[in-house]
Design a protein around this motif. Structure first.
Motif, PDB file in Angstrom:
ATOM      1  N   VAL A   1       5.485  48.217 -13.764  1.00 27.73           N
ATOM      2  CA  VAL A   1       4.461  49.002 -14.458  1.00 27.73           C
ATOM      3  C   VAL A   1       4.347  48.584 -15.915  1.00 27.73           C
ATOM      4  CG1 VAL A   1       3.827  51.309 -15.226  1.00 27.73           C
ATOM      5  CG2 VAL A   1       4.643  50.964 -12.903  1.00 27.73           C
ATOM      6  N   ILE A   2       5.516  48.478 -16.588  1.00 31.60           N
ATOM      7  CA  ILE A   2       5.497  48.095 -18.006  1.00 31.60           C
ATOM      8  C   ILE A   2       4.948  46.679 -18.158  1.00 31.60           C
ATOM      9  CG2 ILE A   2       6.964  47.656 -19.997  1.00 31.60           C
ATOM     10  CD1 ILE A   2       8.792  49.885 -19.026  1.00 31.60           C
ATOM     11  N   LYS A   3       5.370  45.786 -17.281  1.00 29.42           N
ATOM     12  CA  LYS A   3       4.904  44.398 -17.364  1.00 29.42           C
ATOM     13  C   LYS A   3       3.394  44.315 -17.123  1.00 29.42           C
ATOM     14  CE  LYS A   3       5.944  39.787 -15.521  1.00 29.42           C
ATOM     15  NZ  LYS A   3       4.644  39.469 -14.960  1.00 29.42           N
ATOM     16  N   HIS A   4       2.912  45.106 -16.161  1.00 24.65           N
ATOM     17  CA  HIS A   4       1.478  45.073 -15.880  1.00 24.65           C
ATOM     18  C   HIS A   4       0.674  45.647 -17.046  1.00 24.65           C
ATOM     19  CE1 HIS A   4      -2.266  45.290 -13.644  1.00 24.65           C
ATOM     20  NE2 HIS A   4      -2.375  46.565 -13.986  1.00 24.65           N
ATOM     21  N   GLU A   5       1.176  46.746 -17.630  1.00 27.87           N
ATOM     22  CA  GLU A   5       0.426  47.398 -18.690  1.00 27.87           C
ATOM     23  C   GLU A   5       0.544  46.661 -20.018  1.00 27.87           C
ATOM     24  OE1 GLU A   5      -1.610  49.967 -18.590  1.00 27.87           O
ATOM     25  OE2 GLU A   5      -1.358  50.229 -16.427  1.00 27.87           O
ATOM     26  N   CYS A   6       1.744  46.141 -20.306  1.00 28.77           N
ATOM     27  CA  CYS A   6       2.013  45.588 -21.632  1.00 28.77           C
ATOM     28  C   CYS A   6       2.033  44.060 -21.666  1.00 28.77           C
ATOM     29  CB  CYS A   6       3.337  46.124 -22.180  1.00 28.77           C
ATOM     30  SG  CYS A   6       3.405  47.912 -22.259  1.00 28.77           S
ATOM     31  N   TRP A   7       1.967  43.409 -20.526  1.00 28.00           N
ATOM     32  CA  TRP A   7       2.038  41.948 -20.535  1.00 28.00           C
ATOM     33  C   TRP A   7       0.905  41.323 -19.720  1.00 28.00           C
ATOM     34  CZ3 TRP A   7       4.387  38.576 -23.503  1.00 28.00           C
ATOM     35  CH2 TRP A   7       4.475  37.233 -23.099  1.00 28.00           C
ATOM     36  N   ASP A   8       0.866  41.671 -18.415  1.00 30.31           N
ATOM     37  CA  ASP A   8      -0.144  41.043 -17.556  1.00 30.31           C
ATOM     38  C   ASP A   8      -1.561  41.448 -17.961  1.00 30.31           C
ATOM     39  OD1 ASP A   8       1.946  39.934 -16.203  1.00 30.31           O
ATOM     40  OD2 ASP A   8       1.983  41.451 -14.613  1.00 30.31           O
ATOM     41  N   ALA A   9      -1.712  42.702 -18.412  1.00 29.39           N
ATOM     42  CA  ALA A   9      -3.053  43.167 -18.772  1.00 29.39           C
ATOM     43  C   ALA A   9      -3.534  42.609 -20.104  1.00 29.39           C
ATOM     44  CB  ALA A   9      -3.079  44.694 -18.825  1.00 29.39           C
ATOM     45  N   MET A  10      -2.647  41.936 -20.848  1.00 28.09           N
ATOM     46  CA  MET A  10      -3.010  41.407 -22.154  1.00 28.09           C
ATOM     47  C   MET A  10      -3.622  40.020 -22.002  1.00 28.09           C
ATOM     48  SD  MET A  10      -2.330  43.609 -24.467  1.00 28.09           S
ATOM     49  CE  MET A  10      -1.441  45.159 -24.580  1.00 28.09           C
ATOM     50  N   CYS A  11      -4.838  39.881 -22.473  1.00 25.64           N
ATOM     51  CA  CYS A  11      -5.416  38.529 -22.505  1.00 25.64           C
ATOM     52  C   CYS A  11      -4.826  37.712 -23.647  1.00 25.64           C
ATOM     53  CB  CYS A  11      -6.936  38.613 -22.626  1.00 25.64           C
ATOM     54  SG  CYS A  11      -7.514  39.396 -24.139  1.00 25.64           S
ATOM     55  N   VAL A  12      -4.358  38.393 -24.695  1.00 27.98           N
ATOM     56  CA  VAL A  12      -3.633  37.742 -25.786  1.00 27.98           C
ATOM     57  C   VAL A  12      -2.270  38.410 -25.882  1.00 27.98           C
ATOM     58  CG1 VAL A  12      -3.583  37.234 -28.240  1.00 27.98           C
ATOM     59  CG2 VAL A  12      -5.757  37.241 -27.022  1.00 27.98           C
ATOM     60  N   LYS A  13      -1.232  37.633 -25.584  1.00 30.66           N
ATOM     61  CA  LYS A  13       0.121  38.168 -25.617  1.00 30.66           C
ATOM     62  C   LYS A  13       0.599  38.292 -27.060  1.00 30.66           C
ATOM     63  CE  LYS A  13       0.174  37.489 -21.085  1.00 30.66           C
ATOM     64  NZ  LYS A  13      -1.029  37.166 -20.305  1.00 30.66           N
ATOM     65  N   GLY A  14       1.391  39.282 -27.287  1.00 31.20           N
ATOM     66  CA  GLY A  14       1.946  39.475 -28.616  1.00 31.20           C
ATOM     67  C   GLY A  14       3.069  38.503 -28.905  1.00 31.20           C
ATOM     68  N   ARG A  15       2.982  37.834 -30.028  1.00 31.28           N
ATOM     69  CA  ARG A  15       4.022  36.889 -30.445  1.00 31.28           C
ATOM     70  C   ARG A  15       4.053  36.834 -31.955  1.00 31.28           C
ATOM     71  NH1 ARG A  15       1.958  30.919 -28.804  1.00 31.28           N
ATOM     72  NH2 ARG A  15       3.886  30.439 -29.913  1.00 31.28           N
ATOM     73  N   ALA A  16       5.003  36.064 -32.489  1.00 30.60           N
ATOM     74  CA  ALA A  16       5.191  36.007 -33.936  1.00 30.60           C
ATOM     75  C   ALA A  16       5.385  34.564 -34.365  1.00 30.60           C
ATOM     76  CB  ALA A  16       6.385  36.865 -34.363  1.00 30.60           C
ATOM     77  N   VAL A  17       5.197  34.319 -35.648  1.00 31.74           N
ATOM     78  CA  VAL A  17       5.479  33.044 -36.288  1.00 31.74           C
ATOM     79  C   VAL A  17       6.353  33.320 -37.502  1.00 31.74           C
ATOM     80  CG1 VAL A  17       4.507  31.109 -37.550  1.00 31.74           C
ATOM     81  CG2 VAL A  17       3.383  31.904 -35.497  1.00 31.74           C
ATOM     82  N   LYS A  18       7.491  32.629 -37.577  1.00 31.98           N
ATOM     83  CA  LYS A  18       8.435  32.840 -38.672  1.00 31.98           C
ATOM     84  C   LYS A  18       8.495  31.592 -39.559  1.00 31.98           C
ATOM     85  CE  LYS A  18      11.398  36.015 -36.099  1.00 31.98           C
ATOM     86  NZ  LYS A  18      12.758  36.291 -35.617  1.00 31.98           N
ATOM     87  N   CYS A  19       8.809  31.855 -40.808  1.00 35.89           N
ATOM     88  CA  CYS A  19       9.005  30.746 -41.737  1.00 35.89           C
ATOM     89  C   CYS A  19      10.322  30.035 -41.434  1.00 35.89           C
ATOM     90  CB  CYS A  19       9.002  31.255 -43.182  1.00 35.89           C
ATOM     91  SG  CYS A  19       7.416  31.897 -43.720  1.00 35.89           S
ATOM     92  N   PHE A  20      10.413  28.786 -41.927  1.00 32.75           N
ATOM     93  CA  PHE A  20      11.650  28.020 -41.728  1.00 32.75           C
ATOM     94  C   PHE A  20      12.735  28.460 -42.702  1.00 32.75           C
ATOM     95  CE2 PHE A  20       8.633  24.949 -39.818  1.00 32.75           C
ATOM     96  CZ  PHE A  20       9.221  24.837 -38.586  1.00 32.75           C
ATOM     97  N   HIS A  21      12.331  28.702 -43.954  1.00 36.65           N
ATOM     98  CA  HIS A  21      13.330  28.939 -45.000  1.00 36.65           C
ATOM     99  C   HIS A  21      13.165  30.302 -45.668  1.00 36.65           C
ATOM    100  CE1 HIS A  21      14.243  24.687 -44.627  1.00 36.65           C
ATOM    101  NE2 HIS A  21      12.952  24.390 -44.844  1.00 36.65           N
ATOM    102  N   MET A  22      12.259  31.107 -45.221  1.00 35.26           N
ATOM    103  CA  MET A  22      12.005  32.391 -45.854  1.00 35.26           C
ATOM    104  C   MET A  22      12.046  33.509 -44.803  1.00 35.26           C
ATOM    105  SD  MET A  22       8.793  31.246 -48.226  1.00 35.26           S
ATOM    106  CE  MET A  22       8.535  32.910 -48.791  1.00 35.26           C
ATOM    107  N   ALA A  23      12.329  34.708 -45.278  1.00 36.66           N
ATOM    108  CA  ALA A  23      12.343  35.874 -44.380  1.00 36.66           C
ATOM    109  C   ALA A  23      10.940  36.445 -44.277  1.00 36.66           C
ATOM    110  CB  ALA A  23      13.326  36.924 -44.893  1.00 36.66           C
ATOM    111  N   CYS A  24      10.066  35.620 -43.811  1.00 34.91           N
ATOM    112  CA  CYS A  24       8.672  36.030 -43.652  1.00 34.91           C
ATOM    113  C   CYS A  24       8.275  35.830 -42.195  1.00 34.91           C
ATOM    114  CB  CYS A  24       7.770  35.214 -44.578  1.00 34.91           C
ATOM    115  SG  CYS A  24       6.020  35.670 -44.472  1.00 34.91           S
ATOM    116  N   GLU A  25       7.620  36.820 -41.668  1.00 34.30           N
ATOM    117  CA  GLU A  25       7.244  36.785 -40.256  1.00 34.30           C
ATOM    118  C   GLU A  25       5.832  37.350 -40.119  1.00 34.30           C
ATOM    119  OE1 GLU A  25       8.733  38.584 -35.925  1.00 34.30           O
ATOM    120  OE2 GLU A  25       9.727  39.154 -37.799  1.00 34.30           O
TER     121      GLU A  25
END
Length: 1694
Positions: A922-946
């Motif tokens: 249920v959680i996967k269908h509602e929060c993952w499969d139903a998403m056309c754009v999945k949630g993700r992040a991009v982090k810096c190499f040398h900084m605490a920025c996300e």
């Protein structure tokens, strides 16, 4: 005695009467019972109360009881009127009726038939007047008031769903009723209008649970309407909740609801107040007129009294603890009953204490009058208030005399539980015995039902029977015991013996007619046979176990053969049939018992001669007569079957018997049969409560009696007396024990019954005498509470094998026997038999037992030795403790339990895993499969920025359709707007020039494109704001909804645009990581060549950057060992074996081994290997240098040269590698830092996009709030309209009532005036009629004519303690008062008061005239009271009408206010602006008030500023021109002055020249030096003046044209505004017409007139103000003109 009604005939019920039907009938002899219902005094000496189908009248002095039977069933509600000595009760049938009876005649006065369908719950008589109130239960819940004398329903009101607990009239005013339920109290007022009566409800606001009284809040109509400029108006909670109709008027939020006190008792006072006792311990005082509530407080006691009270309370608590009861709180007792008298208030409750409250103001003093240790339910004063009746819930009734303040006296000692059974005590014609379910045994006198004695065995009883051969009584209990009572002394019964048969409950007890055997029926087919004689100590002879369920059991005695036949009816589960099992008991069973029973006490089959018969119908009861005749009560159909147990009546199946005859029983429900002792009469009883007596030979109905009812569960048991004269019947649940006797019966029947009784007594007399002697000599049995405990020996038997399974238990010889060492007094009879068998078997096998014990001891020693050895071995070799258990069965059982536990745990884990899998899906269908754009992040190499992207779901089809619909609608509206705009532009072409039009278009374009007015920056971040509605155009609900859809789409697009940028950055990071990895490979090679141990930075993507990894479980994440099945283990082993073989095969390669050995594994030397190269020294290096040869030295020099070159190459190569390493590291650092900057920029953009999204969401929130507020306003308007409709209906109804009442008053007033005239005419006619009488006699007669007797007192003596006195009379009291007055006149009409000398006939004529005069006077008084009552009723209705009018006016005002608020909400929009930081500056921290601010377009301000600047420039230019012109004027004036002086000089010269004969032209020509230039100059000056005037004219014309254009533009704007105002005017005219129609339909002419007058006054005021404004404008113009005049005088240059 039976005092009302006759039994319905049998033919009416469908039965058959015998030929002597008229000679047989039953009547009620007496009734006993207690039902906890209302008690009441019917007079000073008699108490009445209902019980089952009867009402019992108990005389307090004689203790005699009278019975009144309700012929239609069980008595429902009940009430007694002690003043009129009448009682009322209802039955409990369908469409119940209220009956009114008189006492002591017990004659039915009337029947009150209402609309109740099922039952009446409450009845109450008024203290004065012929009124009774009733309250019906579900489904009507109707409160009705009746006039029982005239059988008229006066008025009624419904209260859906309200269940009442008590109902009382106000003794001082019969027009007030107190209605109480479990949580509320209501005072009903009965308003009378001559012959009409109305009920008016006045609910009382009770205090909360803490005793505090809070004012009532009207949540539907708040006190005031507050308004917030942002949040809008404050509306009621019902409108906010979206409720309309009745629900909106009564809705109350949960936080407003406070649980009130729960009233438990109440009583009226002499001042029309109500004292109320509550469950929470409070005592309330309620004013019946104002409905105000006050909480009475206990007056604080003095210090010494408080100490004494504390000591008494402590002693009472300790006594209660010792008795096992709960401690009682005497400070706040829970009151169940109240009674008011002159001295104060008496109250009682669950504590069983009678309190006296002395109330002063709002304080009271409390004292204890009596303590009866039983909860008190009712307190009732006798009519003369000398006796107080106390009714408890245990069936006891006490009397208390307040004047004497003595102890309470027990009046009635009934039992609160239902009667279980009853039987006649031998010889059966004097006494009878009954038992209740609670175990209370009573002995009654058969003649009149007097209770002679009572005995409580304190255990739940299930059966009872009286022994024919002795005065003993057997009582069976639920625990399986039988108690035997000695009743030889009926005044003092006692328990003499008890037998504990088994753990099964005793269901029934039966004696045979000879009194030899007692047959006890228990559950599970157990039937016990006991010796019924006390001389044999009630010995248990044996028992029989039957296979099927036993339904009924009957006993028949055969005196000829000395046998007792037991007929047992069994239930056959497989088929719809019944089975009879008949076995015989002989007297030999009592003499030689061991011969007929086995060791366990079970009777042998040969001893009882058991026979079995299958019958063709299912039966619930069966009895057997002689000659093998059996009667059975059928369960599937209402008839009685007759069977003849012979082979002729059998079916084809040889074991099934056919019924010989079926007699309709005319009964319903489960029933049973009972046979009379002489077997001549058969009694049939069922759930309907009707008893039928049949003749056993003809099955004709001999008699019938409706003694009980189906509402009370019907009849539980029936028993005939031995002489056949009496029948005892007790009900199932109605608590009534009824004794019937023959009212009339055929003499032959009576003689036959008496003969059978005498013959039976002749048989029993001798044995009865002997057995009674033995019974008297028996000692009383002492009750031991522990002997009836629930732990029976059988449970110990079950525990024995478990204990013996352990080896350590049996240490000594004889332990097994010790398990059964329980005392015989605590064991059942079956248990004792089993114990005896076990003891005999133990003695028989004693030797084998000893051998087994010795073997067990040896085995125990061996096991103990093995256990010691097991403790010394290593842990891996140790055995578990349970493995030493030699009990294989126990071990197997433990293993089975362990396997079951494992299976259960596995199943639970599987179910838990299944649930987790489902939740995961249920959680996967509602929060993952139903998403056309999945949630993700991009982090810096040398900084605490996300930076995280926006997870997005795809648009559903419905959302896409809605969006397309909205966009399509917006396009249509845009196109329509362009067309309208084009039309406006074509109309304004004649006014505006092309340049100004272009400027306006540019201004509009700039305005539309302004982000400030749009309220967000979404257009800069991927959102298309051109599709949005303008914020000033969102007036309708559809526009707001469409705007929300468009805003959501913009947010979606903004997020999508950011996600695209985010994806680019994410791909860039992946590329950077790939580049870094490539460079790291080279770095690792360099580090390896340089032989440096440095950690290389390896960047990688985290789980936040690759969220797909969270859905995949790696093997390294599993910390526990993976469970593999057998197949998986075999497969893993095979794969490991193949991998090992492949590895070994790879190692066995000759080519690779040779290459490694010869060339280090490579075929050529690379440049990277230069650092590893080394030049071997020459072989002579170990020799000293002086022994080296020249060639060796040369070789050494060349060697050194090569070594130097190699070292240089190595150093160069190392430097190159280091430089390359630094470049690679710098490159990695630079590229990653650049990427970090990109991420930071993306983060900053994300912050801005978040701002933009919040801006759009703020718009959505404002729009949603506006829609919600609009919906709340609509809901409130609908609710007000519904309430208005109700009020208008009430107004129409009230107006109709007022008009009808006025008409009635006018008609009644004429009648009243006629009555007054007739009363006055009687006095005049008296003078005329007695005119012949002498004067002295006439005066005396006239004085007697005016003389009136004293007003007689009704019913109540002056010395009584009645606190209510006469009470307020009613109009119906007129007849009673007139009757009493006429009785008082009887004495005055006697000849003793006749004047001397008057004829007797004349005196009689005088008395008749005086009576007529008095009747006329009383009639006038009564009519005056009635007229005053009618006028008061009219005044109340008029007050109600005015109140309704004011409420309607308030509703209209609020509706108008709502319309204004809705209009304001549509026009006063919430607009969102974007303001730069620092743009808004305030001089102080106080925020200005913008309540009167107006929001206008920026272009309007700019146009106004431009026009102001233009006018200012014009003014400056004109002022400069004026200044220059003024200078020219001064200069011209100076020149003019100069020229004047020159003129004077020239004139003087001219005078001189006049005399000369020269013309003027010639003179001018002669005097001017350059005459031509002068002429030319003059011409040029004139031309210049003309040019200036022409230029000024053109300039003025241009200004005038510009002014005309501005005026035309204003005219067009005004025309547009007028057009809009005309549209609004049309709408307003429509709304005005609608309102006019509403006002006319709602009869609100007075409201509209009032509003019209108010508007007229406002118009006059406005007109007056306009006149003042005009006058002030005129004065202002005059003053302005004066200012201009003074200004021109002061500043002439300007």
């Amino acid at each position: 005695m039976e005092a009302a009604g006759e039994e319905p005939c049998a033919e009416a019920l469908g039965g058959r009467r015998c030929s002597s039907a008229e000679e047989a009938a039953l009547e009620v002899s007496w009734v006993q019972g207690f039902s906890k219902k209302n008690f009441g005094f019917i007079n000073n000496q008699t108490v009445c109360y209902p019980c089952g189908n009867y009402i019992l009248f108990l005389n307090i002095e004689t203790k005699k009881t009278t019975v009144l039977q309700c012929q239609t069933g069980q008595v429902g509600a009940f009430a007694a009127n002690r003043n009129s000595q009448v009682l009322a009760f209802s039955d409990r049938k369908l469409n119940p009726v209220i009956y009114i009876y008189t006492f002591p005649e017990l004659n039915k006065l009337t029947e009150l038939k209402g609309n109740a369908k099922l039952d009446y719950t409450l009845l109450a008589f008024s203290f004065t007047g012929p009124y009774v109130a009733s309250y019906s239960s579900i489904p009507e819940f109707v409160l009705s008031v009746w006039n029982w004398q005239e059988n008229i329903l006066l008025c009624s009101e419904t209260q859906p769903g309200v269940t009442a607990t008590s109902l009382t009239f106000n003794p001082m005013n019969w027009q007030q009723l107190c209605f109480v339920n479990e949580s509320s109290l209501t005072i009903w007022h009965i308003e009378r209008n001559n012959d009409e009566h109305h009920l008016k409800q006045n609910p009382v606001k009770l205090p909360d649970g803490q005793g505090s009284v809070s004012p009532r809040k009207d949540l539907f109509f708040p006190v005031s309407h507050g308004e917030d400029p942002y949040h809008g108006p404050d509306l009621p909670v019902s409108a906010i909740a979206g409720l309309v109709g009745d629900e909106a008027e009564t809705f109350m939020p949960r936080n407003y609801i406070k649980p009130s006190v729960h009233p438990t008792a109440h009583c009226w006072t002499a001042t029309s107040e109500i004292y109320v006792g509550c469950k929470e311990g409070y005592v309330l005082a309620i004013d019946a007129e104002t409905c105000s509530v006050s909480v009475l407080q206990q007056k604080p006691l003095p210090e010494y009294m408080r100490k004494i009270s504390d000591v008494v309370s402590y002693v009472r608590r300790e006594v209660q603890k010792k008795k096992g009861g709960k401690p009682k709180d005497l400070q706040k007792p829970v009151l169940f009953a109240m009674a008011f008298c002159n001295e104060g208030l008496y109250a009682a409750g669950s504590e069983g204490i009678l309190f006296f409250y002395h109330v002063k103001g709002l304080q009271y003093e409390m004292k204890i009058c009596a303590d009866i240790l039983q909860p008190i339910l009712s307190l009732i004063f006798s009519p003369d208030y000398t006796i107080l009746l106390l009714v408890t819930d245990q069936g006891a009734v006490y009397t208390y005399k307040p004047a004497q303040s003595g102890e309470v006296v027990k009046l009635l000692d009934a039992c609160s539980s239902c009667f279980l059974a009853a039987d006649f005590l031998t010889p059966g014609n004097k006494y009878c015995v009954s038992v209740t379910i609670s175990g209370e045994v009573q002995v009654w006198l058969l003649e009149d039902g007097t209770c002679l004695s009572k005995l409580n065995i304190d255990i739940e009883a299930t059966a009872m029977a009286c022994c024919p051969s002795s005065n003993s009584v057997a009582v069976g209990t639920k625990g399986g015991q039988i108690y035997f009572l000695d009743v030889t002394k009926v005044e003092a019964p006692r328990v003499v013996h008890r037998i504990f048969l088994s753990k099964f409950p005793v269901l029934s007890l039966h004696y045979d007619q000879s009194g030899q055997f007692l047959i006890a029926r228990a559950t599970e087919g157990h039937i016990f046979i006991l010796d019924a004689r006390p001389s044999k100590l009630f010995q248990v002879l044996g028992y029989v176990v039957l296979a099927d369920e036993v339904l009924d059991l009957s006993v028949a005695s055969d005196f000829k053969n000395d046998l007792v036949e037991v007929v047992v009816l069994l239930k056959v589960a497989e088929v719809q049939r019944a089975r009879l099992e008949i076995f015989c008991l002989s007297s030999a069973l009592t003499t030689d018992n061991d011969k007929y029973v086995n060791a366990q006490g079970m009777l042998n089959a040969s001893a009882i001669k058991k026979e079995q018969y299958d019958l063709d119908y299912p039966l619930s009861s069966a009895v057997r007569l002689k000659d093998n005749i059996v009667y059975g009560y059928c369960t599937c159909a209402p008839f009685i079957c007759k069977y003849h147990l012979s082979e002729e009546n059998m079916l084809e199946d040889p074991s099934v018997f056919l019924s010989e005859k079926r007699t309709p029983s005319n009964q319903f429900g489960a029933g049973f049969l009972c046979l009379s002792p002489n077997s001549r009469w058969l009694a049939s009883a069922a759930k309907d409560g009707v008893l039928f007596i049949y003749h056993t030979f003809t099955m004709d109905i001999l008699a019938q009696k409706h003694s009980h009812s189906y509402q009370g569960g019907g009849i539980r048991s029936v028993v005939f007396s031995l002489d056949g004269k009496f029948i005892l019947i007790n009900g199932e649940n109605d608590g009534a024990l009824v004794c019937l006797k023959w009212k009339k019966i055929k003499k032959t029947e009576a003689k036959e019954a008496a003969f059978h009784w005498q013959s039976l007594l002749a048989i029993l007399n001798k044995s009865t005498l002997n057995e009674n002697i033995v019974l008297k000599s028996m000692a009383e049995w002492q009750f031991d509470p522990e002997s009836t405990s629930e732990s029976l020996p059988e449970e110990k038997f079950k525990e024995a094998p478990l204990k013996s399974s352990n080896v350590d238990v049996t240490e000594e010889e004889g332990n097994i026997t010790s398990l059964y060492s329980a005392s015989t007094s605590d064991m059942t009879w079956i248990g004792q038999k089993i114990k005896k068998v076990i003891r005999e078997e133990t003695q028989r096998f004693a030797n084998q037992k000893k051998e087994l014990q010795m073997g067990i001891k040896k085995l125990r020693k061996t096991i103990q030795k093995m256990m010691l050895e097991n403790e010394q071995v290593p842990d891996i070799e140790k055995l578990e403790q349970h493995e030493f258990n030699l009990d294989v069965e126990e071990q197997e059982r433990a293993q089975a339990e362990a396997e079951q536990e494992v299976a259960r745990a596995r199943k639970e884990i599987e179910m838990e895993n299944l649930a987790n899998h489902y939740l995961q899906d249920v959680i996967k269908h509602e929060c993952w499969d139903a998403m056309c754009v999945k949630g993700r992040a991009v982090k810096c190499f040398h900084m605490a920025c996300e930076v995280k992207n926006y997870p997005l779901k795809g648009h559903s089809e419905e959302e896409l359709e809605t969006l397309e619909k909205v966009l399509r609608l917006k396009k249509i509206e845009t196109a329509d707007f362009k067309v309208q705009k084009k039309n406006l532009e074509t109309e304004s072409e004649t006014v505006l020039s092309k340049e100004e039009g272009e400027k306006a278009e540019e201004a509009m374009a700039d305005d539309s494109a302004s982000d400030c007015l749009i309220g967000s920056l979404s257009s800069q971040y991927g959102g298309d704001t051109s599709i949005l509605y303008h914020q000033w155009d969102l007036h309708t609900r559809e526009q707001k909804v469409n705007q929300i859809v468009l805003l959501k789409d913009i947010i979606y697009k903004v997020k999508t645009a950011f996600n695209k940028e985010f994806d680019i950055v994410a791909q860039q990071k992946e590329q950077e990581i790939a580049r870094v990895k490539e460079r790291n490979l080279r770095i690792q090679e360099i580090l390896a060549q340089l032989d440096l141990q440095v950690e290389v930075w390896e960047p990688a993507l985290t789980d936040d950057e690759i969220p797909e990894q969270a859905l995949t479980v790696q093997d390294s994440e599993i910390k526990v060992e993976k469970y593999l099945t057998q197949q998986e283990r075999e497969k893993a082993e095979m794969l490991a074996k193949l991998e090992m073989e492949r590895h070994l095969a790879a190692m066995d390669n000759e080519r690779l081994r040779a290459l490694n050995d010869m060339m280090g594994g490579v075929l050529e030397v690379k440049k990277e290997d230069i650092l590893k190269m080394d030049i071997p020294p020459p072989p002579f290096i170990s020799k000293p240098e002086d022994v080296w040869s020249d060639e060796e030295k040369k070789i050494f020099r060349e060697h050194e040269k090569k070594v130097k070159q190699l070292n240089e190459e190595k150093e160069n190569y190392r430097r190159a590698l280091e430089n390359e390493l630094k470049k690679l590291e710098a490159s990695i650092q630079e590229t990653t830092q650049n990427f970090d900057e990109t991420v930071c920029k993306l983060s900053e953009r994300k912050v801005k996009i978040e701002m933009v999204i919040y801006q759009e969401e703020l718009k959505i929130v404002n729009l949603i709030y506006a829609l919600l507020l609009d919906e709340e306003l609509d809901t409130r308007e609908v609710g007000l309209h519904n309430f208005l409709m109700k009020k208008e209906k009430e107004k129409v109804k009230t107006a109709r009532t007022i008009q009808t009442t006025k008409n009635k008053i006018e008609a009644y007033l004429d009648t009243y005036e006629n009555a007054i005239v007739e009363e006055k005419n009687l006095e005049c006619s008296f003078t005329k009629e007695f005119a012949d009488v002498p004067a002295n006699l006439f005066d005396e007669l006239f004085q007697l004519y005016k003389h009136r007797p004293k007003t007689p007192m009704t019913e109540i003596l002056p010395g009584t303690a009645n606190p209510y006195g006469d009470g307020s009379g009613s109009a119906e009291d007129y007849k009673d008062a007139l009757t009493l007055l006429m009785k008082a006149m009887d004495e005055l009409d006697s000849p003793e008061h006749m004047p001397n000398g008057l004829d007797l006939s004349m005196w009689e004529h005088f008395c008749l005239a005086r009576r007529n005069k008095m009747e006329s006077e009383e009639l006038v008084k009564w009519m005056a009271l009635t007229l005053a009552e009618m006028q008061a009723f009219l005044q109340r209705r008029m007050d109600d009408n005015e109140k309704i009018k004011s409420e309607i006016e308030d509703i209209f005002q609020e509706l108008t206010w709502l319309q204004e608020e809705k209009m304001k909400l549509q026009l006063n929009l919430t607009v969102q602006f974007l303001l730069k930081q620092g743009q808004v500056e305030l001089e102080s921290t106080k925020i200005p008030d913008y309540s009167d601010a107006i929001l206008i377009n920026k272009s309007v301000i700019e146009e106004l500023n431009c026009s102001i600047m233009a006018q200012g420039q014009k003014k400056i230019a004109s002022m400069v021109e004026c200044k220059e012109f003024s200078k020219g004027i001064f200069q011209l004036e100076w020149e003019h002055k100069k020229m004047r002086m020159q003129i004077d000089d020239l004139k003087q010269k001219a005078r001189d020249i006049v005399t000369l004969p020269i013309s003027k032209d010639r003179q001018l020509f002669l005097t001017v030096l350059n005459y031509d230039s002068r002429i030319a100059h003059h011409i040029s000056v004139m031309e210049q003046t003309l040019g200036i005037m022409d230029k000024l004219h053109k300039k003025n014309v241009k200004n005038r044209q510009k002014r005309i254009k501005e005026l035309e533009k204003c005219i067009s704007l005004k025309e547009q505004a007028n057009y809009e105002l005309s549209l609004e005017l049309k709408e307003m005219l429509v709304s005005v017409s609608e309102r006019r129609h509403i006002f006319e339909a709602a009869d609100t002419r007075h409201v509209s007139e009032k509003i019209a007058k108010q508007r007229y006054r406002e118009i006059l005021k406005q007109k007056h103000l306009q006149g003042l404004v005009k006058e002030q404008e005129e004065q202002f113009e005059i003053l302005q003109a004066e200012v201009e005049r003074l200004k021109s005088r002061t500043f002439p240059i300007l």
